[in-house]
Design an enzyme around this catalytic site. Structure first.
Site, short mmCIF file in Angstrom:
data_model
loop_
_atom_site.label_atom_id
_atom_site.label_comp_id
_atom_site.label_asym_id
_atom_site.label_seq_id
_atom_site.Cartn_x
_atom_site.Cartn_y
_atom_site.Cartn_z
N ARG A 66 36.65 45.66 41.01
CA ARG A 66 37.48 45.05 42.15
C ARG A 66 38.84 45.16 42.07
NH1 ARG A 66 33.65 40.09 41.52
NH2 ARG A 66 31.81 40.80 42.40
N ARG B 99 23.36 39.51 47.03
CA ARG B 99 23.91 38.46 46.27
C ARG B 99 23.25 36.94 46.90
NH1 ARG B 99 28.19 39.96 42.82
NH2 ARG B 99 28.68 41.96 43.01
N ARG C 271 36.06 36.16 50.23
CA ARG C 271 36.42 36.93 48.77
C ARG C 271 36.91 38.32 49.17
NH1 ARG C 271 33.07 36.34 43.41
NH2 ARG C 271 31.89 38.02 44.48
P1 ADP Z 1 32.00 33.61 40.99
O1 ADP Z 1 32.88 33.79 39.86
O2 ADP Z 1 31.04 32.47 40.68
O3 ADP Z 1 31.57 34.81 41.73
P2 ADP Z 1 34.74 32.92 42.25
O4 ADP Z 1 35.24 31.99 41.26
O5 ADP Z 1 35.24 34.34 42.53
O6 ADP Z 1 33.10 32.75 42.21
O7 ADP Z 1 34.78 32.16 43.78
C1 ADP Z 1 34.36 32.94 45.00
C2 ADP Z 1 35.24 32.24 45.86
O8 ADP Z 1 35.29 30.92 46.33
C3 ADP Z 1 36.80 32.61 45.68
O9 ADP Z 1 37.46 33.24 46.81
C4 ADP Z 1 37.24 31.14 45.36
O10 ADP Z 1 38.72 31.04 45.41
C5 ADP Z 1 36.55 30.29 46.27
N1 ADP Z 1 36.04 29.09 45.80
C6 ADP Z 1 35.72 28.63 44.27
N2 ADP Z 1 35.60 27.33 44.41
C7 ADP Z 1 35.87 26.74 45.50
C8 ADP Z 1 35.72 25.58 46.26
N3 ADP Z 1 35.27 24.49 45.67
N4 ADP Z 1 35.67 25.24 47.59
C9 ADP Z 1 36.14 26.37 48.30
N5 ADP Z 1 36.34 27.69 47.88
C10 ADP Z 1 36.10 27.86 46.65
P1 5GP Z 2 29.85 40.25 39.73
O1 5GP Z 2 29.74 41.58 40.22
O2 5GP Z 2 30.24 39.18 40.90
O3 5GP Z 2 31.21 40.14 38.76
O4 5GP Z 2 28.82 39.57 38.87
C1 5GP Z 2 27.34 39.77 39.24
C2 5GP Z 2 26.62 38.72 38.51
O5 5GP Z 2 26.30 39.34 37.19
C3 5GP Z 2 26.93 37.24 38.19
O6 5GP Z 2 25.70 36.41 38.67
C4 5GP Z 2 27.29 37.31 36.84
O7 5GP Z 2 26.92 36.03 36.16
C5 5GP Z 2 26.25 38.38 36.29
N1 5GP Z 2 26.75 39.18 34.89
C6 5GP Z 2 28.06 39.31 34.57
N2 5GP Z 2 28.28 39.71 33.33
C7 5GP Z 2 27.01 39.76 32.83
C8 5GP Z 2 26.14 39.96 31.66
O8 5GP Z 2 26.66 40.48 30.85
N3 5GP Z 2 24.99 39.79 31.59
C9 5GP Z 2 24.12 39.32 32.73
N4 5GP Z 2 22.67 39.11 32.52
N5 5GP Z 2 24.63 39.14 33.90
C10 5GP Z 2 26.12 39.24 34.03
#
Ligand code: ADP
Ligand code: 5GP
Length: 228
Positions: free
Chosen positions: A70, A176, A165
């Site tokens: 990304r 997802r 996002r």
């Molecule tokens: P993940 O790593 O689980 O995929 P992210 O940390 O990237 O999720 O968060 C997804 C989006 O939600 C981001 O844009 C983040 O800034 C936002 N976000 C995270 N925590 C909160 C919250 N408590 N309330 C509102 N938005 C949030």
């Molecule tokens: P993203 O594409 O949003 O970075 O990740 C998608 C999903 O893949 C998330 O649920 C994340 O926890 C999972 N993921 C990222 N790395 C790994 C990995 O090494 N192993 C597994 N099993 N899941 C992963």
């Protein structure tokens, strides 16, 4: 002995890598922290805060993925971005603790990703899907990792966060959200995770996480102090 000799080479590789992780962890008592939770629930945001709050204590284990980076993501920092063929070859060679298919892409954690962090005396932090959690448990690492599930307050909130996002198209968001339903159902089972944190208010969710990991932080600080 005969049975061992018949094991595929990759399995023997996994056993010895697993022992290496156990030996290194045993000398420090440091446990990996395995985070899971729906994409968009806020795992990366909370992990980043944890690292800022406790500099030098935690280090992210960089997974491999076949998905495209990304905007802003860096090779070797967020993921190792590889082709399907490269990843399959490494899986066959027994280099992965676990791997999964998620929303159309392959993801996996290599033994090296974890041993590199343990070698540095820091707490390995992993972010894996629900299949990854099950595979980590099956790998029986010693000491066992701590399992943390981060949940969005509702599916509506989750969808809003994924849309805000701006990293996924409608089809990816649908995939997802479907994965999120399955992940939440597993997390609802007793004993599936050591803690489930609902990330509604970010400050409150972070405070809960920080309190839960206080002993792990103290252990890492003690390791750091004894090394210096
Ligand atoms: P993940 O790593 O689980 O995929 P992210 O940390 O990237 O999720 O968060 C997804 C989006 O939600 C981001 O844009 C983040 O800034 C936002 N976000 C995270 N925590 C909160 C919250 N408590 N309330 C509102 N938005 C949030
Ligand atoms: P993203 O594409 O949003 O970075 O990740 C998608 C999903 O893949 C998330 O649920 C994340 O926890 C999972 N993921 C990222 N790395 C790994 C990995 O090494 N192993 C597994 N099993 N899941 C992963």
């Amino acid at each position: 002995i005969c049975k061992l000799q018949r094991l595929p080479i990759s399995f023997v590789g996994i056993v010895s890598s697993s022992r290496r992780i156990a030996a290194m962890s045993a000398s420090t008592g440091i446990r990996p922290i395995v985070f899971s939770g729906p994409s968009g629930s806020g795992k990366s945001t909370l992990i980043q805060r944890l690292m800022e709050r406790h500099p030098g204590c935690f280090r992210f284990c960089v997974s491999h993925t076949t998905r495209q980076p990304r905007a802003g993501e860096k090779h070797g920092q967020h993921y190792w971005y590889v082709t399907e063929a490269e990843m399959l070859a490494d899986i066959d060679a027994g280099k992965f603790i676990e791997s999964t298919h998620f929303a159309g892409n392959r993801y996996g954690t290599s033994y090296k990703a974890v041993t590199d962090v343990i070698n540095s005396g820091q707490i390995p932090v992993l972010d894996v899907d629900v299949q990854g959690v099950k595979s980590f448990k099956a790998a029986k690492l010693q000491p066992p990792p701590t399992y943390v599930y981060i949940k969005a307050p509702s599916m509506t909130d989750l969808e809003q966060r994924l849309r805000a996002r701006c990293t996924d198209d409608d089809e990816k968001i649908r995939l997802r959200l479907a994965e999120a339903e399955a992940g939440n159902a597993y997390a609802d089972q007793a004993g599936a995770y050591d803690v489930v944190i609902v990330n509604d208010n970010l400050d409150a969710a972070f405070a809960e996480l920080d309190k839960f990991l206080a002993d792990d932080v103290a252990r890492a600080l003690a390791v750091k102090a004894s090394a210096s």
